[in-house]
Design a protein around this motif. Sequence first.
Motif, PDB file in Angstrom:
ATOM      1  N   GLU A 183       5.345   0.424   6.693  1.00  0.00           N
ATOM      2  CA  GLU A 183       4.980   0.366   5.278  1.00  0.00           C
ATOM      3  C   GLU A 183       4.397  -0.996   4.919  1.00  0.00           C
ATOM      4  O   GLU A 183       3.418  -1.105   4.179  1.00  0.00           O
TER       5      GLU A 183
ATOM      6  N   HIS B 103       0.540  -1.784   3.405  1.00  0.00           N
ATOM      7  CA  HIS B 103       0.215  -2.463   2.156  1.00  0.00           C
ATOM      8  C   HIS B 103      -0.616  -3.717   2.403  1.00  0.00           C
ATOM      9  O   HIS B 103      -1.465  -4.071   1.574  1.00  0.00           O
TER      10      HIS B 103
ATOM     11  N   ARG C  69       2.125   8.189   1.471  1.00  0.00           N
ATOM     12  CA  ARG C  69       3.576   8.405   1.387  1.00  0.00           C
ATOM     13  C   ARG C  69       3.875   9.236   0.155  1.00  0.00           C
ATOM     14  O   ARG C  69       2.977   9.565  -0.612  1.00  0.00           O
TER      15      ARG C  69
ATOM     16  N   GLU D 255       8.574   3.960  -6.365  1.00  0.00           N
ATOM     17  CA  GLU D 255       8.631   2.875  -5.383  1.00  0.00           C
ATOM     18  C   GLU D 255       7.292   2.737  -4.659  1.00  0.00           C
ATOM     19  O   GLU D 255       6.741   1.632  -4.532  1.00  0.00           O
ATOM     20  N   ASN D 256       6.757   3.857  -4.199  1.00  0.00           N
ATOM     21  CA  ASN D 256       5.473   3.829  -3.499  1.00  0.00           C
ATOM     22  C   ASN D 256       4.344   3.411  -4.440  1.00  0.00           C
ATOM     23  O   ASN D 256       3.495   2.576  -4.088  1.00  0.00           O
TER      24      ASN D 256
ATOM     25  N   LYS E 284       4.428  -0.337  -5.123  1.00  0.00           N
ATOM     26  CA  LYS E 284       4.002  -1.155  -3.979  1.00  0.00           C
ATOM     27  C   LYS E 284       2.499  -1.064  -3.752  1.00  0.00           C
ATOM     28  O   LYS E 284       1.854  -2.066  -3.426  1.00  0.00           O
TER      29      LYS E 284
ATOM     30  N   SER F  23       2.560  14.165  -4.029  1.00  0.00           N
ATOM     31  CA  SER F  23       1.656  13.546  -3.069  1.00  0.00           C
ATOM     32  C   SER F  23       0.622  14.548  -2.567  1.00  0.00           C
ATOM     33  O   SER F  23      -0.570  14.240  -2.449  1.00  0.00           O
TER      34      SER F  23
END
Length: 211
Positions: free
Chosen positions: A3, A7, A39, A44-45, A48, A194
């Motif tokens: 992850e 990013h 993801r 949270e995703n 980020k 998603s």
Amino acid sequence: MTESNQHEDVQEAVRDAVDSGSDIYQRVKDITLKALTARQLDMENITKVADAVAKGIGDAMGNQGEYSREAFAQAVSALDDALAKAAEASKLAIQEAASKVSDYSQYDVNKATDDIQRLEELFLDTVKRIAKDGNQIVTDIVNDFSTHARQSGTAVGEQASIAMDALKDLPKISTGALISSTVAATTALAEIGSGILAGIAESLRSSQTKK
């Protein structure tokens, strides 16, 4: 790919897109949507990815000179519109979940709805952080944008409002309709979102290609 690496790649890709000065809006939007769908679509995703995009924009701002305001506007508008699509996908995921009352609890739906409402503030807070590491010119550009956005509204804020109107009349799910794990339900909702966002992104790419 971890992850963290993902990013970092997003940050670098956005920086390169803004640095190029060419088709900034479309390139940053494509990068953001791709990262969001890599993801599950949870806060949270989203947080980020938005942070990585903002850092990429900030990294490039010092190289834009007199074009910095236009480059910033294009890049940030791309992030705004990508988050608006995330809000739309989340709304559709909630509507799908609400039709499967045996699989989700009202808590899961309420939490997902609350997350949609938080997206505009997340966007504005993320953009504001670009100014922290920038020079005075960057700070002025960010502050001007933030002031205008709060007064005039944002794409993600508008889409969140549309989503809330669409969701307000959803039938309440019985408190007895719980699955064994709330975490599992929330994760499933995020995965539905998603998948829907990936479909939206693909549709956008197809329409862009036909132009």
